[in-house]
Design a protein around this motif. Sequence first.
Motif, PDB file in Angstrom:
ATOM      1  N   ALA A 111       0.855  -1.188   0.000  1.00 54.64           N
ATOM      2  CA  ALA A 111       0.000   0.000   0.000  1.00 54.64           C
ATOM      3  C   ALA A 111       0.889   1.235   0.000  1.00 54.64           C
ATOM      4  N   ALA A 112       0.422   2.281  -0.683  1.00 52.89           N
ATOM      5  CA  ALA A 112       1.231   3.500  -0.808  1.00 52.89           C
ATOM      6  C   ALA A 112       0.344   4.737  -0.736  1.00 52.89           C
ATOM      7  N   ASN A 139       0.973   0.142   7.985  1.00 50.23           N
ATOM      8  CA  ASN A 139      -0.055   0.990   8.600  1.00 50.23           C
ATOM      9  C   ASN A 139      -1.431   0.727   8.006  1.00 50.23           C
ATOM     10  N   ILE A 140      -1.502   0.505   6.703  1.00 47.68           N
ATOM     11  CA  ILE A 140      -2.784   0.221   6.043  1.00 47.68           C
ATOM     12  C   ILE A 140      -3.376  -1.074   6.614  1.00 47.68           C
ATOM     13  N   LEU A 191      -1.399   8.000   9.307  1.00 45.57           N
ATOM     14  CA  LEU A 191      -0.901   7.072   8.268  1.00 45.57           C
ATOM     15  C   LEU A 191       0.611   7.170   8.145  1.00 45.57           C
ATOM     16  N   ARG A 192       1.170   8.306   8.518  1.00 47.58           N
ATOM     17  CA  ARG A 192       2.622   8.473   8.342  1.00 47.58           C
ATOM     18  C   ARG A 192       3.342   8.219   9.653  1.00 47.58           C
ATOM     19  N   GLN A 193       2.682   7.436  10.539  1.00 48.99           N
ATOM     20  CA  GLN A 193       3.349   6.994  11.773  1.00 48.99           C
ATOM     21  C   GLN A 193       4.339   5.885  11.410  1.00 48.99           C
ATOM     22  N   LEU A 194       5.516   5.897  12.014  1.00 51.25           N
ATOM     23  CA  LEU A 194       6.468   4.821  11.731  1.00 51.25           C
ATOM     24  C   LEU A 194       6.098   3.555  12.501  1.00 51.25           C
ATOM     25  N   ASP A 195       5.340   3.728  13.604  1.00 52.95           N
ATOM     26  CA  ASP A 195       4.961   2.565  14.411  1.00 52.95           C
ATOM     27  C   ASP A 195       3.489   2.205  14.155  1.00 52.95           C
ATOM     28  N   ARG A 251      -2.806   1.902  14.518  1.00 50.53           N
ATOM     29  CA  ARG A 251      -3.928   1.013  14.843  1.00 50.53           C
ATOM     30  C   ARG A 251      -4.890   1.663  15.829  1.00 50.53           C
ATOM     31  N   GLN A 252      -4.373   2.487  16.721  1.00 51.01           N
ATOM     32  CA  GLN A 252      -5.231   3.107  17.745  1.00 51.01           C
ATOM     33  C   GLN A 252      -6.017   4.301  17.203  1.00 51.01           C
TER      34      GLN A 252
END
Length: 323
Positions: free
Chosen positions: A133-134, A148-149, A207-211, A216-217
Amino acid sequence: TQIISQQIEQLRQQLRYHEYQYHVLDQPQIPDAEYDRLLNQLKQLEAEHPQLISPDSPTQRVGAKPLVGFRQITHELPMLSLDNAFSDQDFYAFERRIQERLGRVEELTFCCEPKLDGLAVSILYLNGVLSQAATRGDGTTGEDITSNIRTIRNIPLQLLSDTPPARLEVRGEVFMPHQAFEQLNQDALQHGQKTFANPRNAAAGSLRQLDPKITRQRHLSLNAYSIGISEGVELPATHYARLQWLKSLGIPINNEIRLCQGSAEVLKYYQDIAAKRDQLGYDIDGTVLKVNAIALQEQLGFVAKAPRWAIAYKFPAQEQLTL
Ligand SMILES: Cc1c[n+]2nc(N)[nH]c2nc1OC(C)C
């Protein structure tokens, strides 16, 4: 462990079915507690038999460890933006240009959709399994946000089909519903963290979280709006039918999508959506109005964004000298 692997596969199918009923049809067949019980049963079995875990299992939504950066992905088909209309006149001019280019007079059918105010993404399913996903990025190159997706609950990790296409690229908008946005800002305030200005920024930031555990939260959601690449499948001949097909595969689409015959119905749709804008539960910034027939879409094609600062001032066509 033949029995165990059958039990595991059966639980996975059950969970995928209930996810589809809940997230795509909005018609849950079982209470949430029952769904959680099934999911925990599957987690338990997979924990006892880790060799049977597969990435498309409903338990594998949050897996990856935090990334250190995002890989770049080049879209095989560019993700283009849209021209804007700001008045009924603009729409009439749009329709007139189309009719002239097509050399037609009979009414056109338009597929009309709310334009969600989120982040455009591309999700690639290989043989029915979510593989990549991008983000849209600049339309040509985006960021790899696969992990993340995978955490977004209404995005299936596997398509609901026994004969999935070899390749299917789903394009759509990831957004944060109002309820999740208010909750997120409230939590942020209570923990002295920064709040987001609006749901679109919150979705982009999430969406641009590295973790992925943080993503998810954030309770994001997807609404698909088009198909990019497709291989190994005969697609329906209209955009509306393609969206219904995506829905049958377990891909969520917006429930305000309508077919409209001719400009009067299209402009009524625009007014109807404007009237219900505050009751939708998520931000929209307008509507997207598309010629429904794919053959006509292909005939009309795309206009590459011409420079706004240059124009060709042509001489009148010279009378052809008849010799
Ligand atoms: C950029 C974009 C954005 N949106 N949003 C919707 N609802 N449909 C839609 N279609 C788009 O592009 C298609 C015309 C491919």
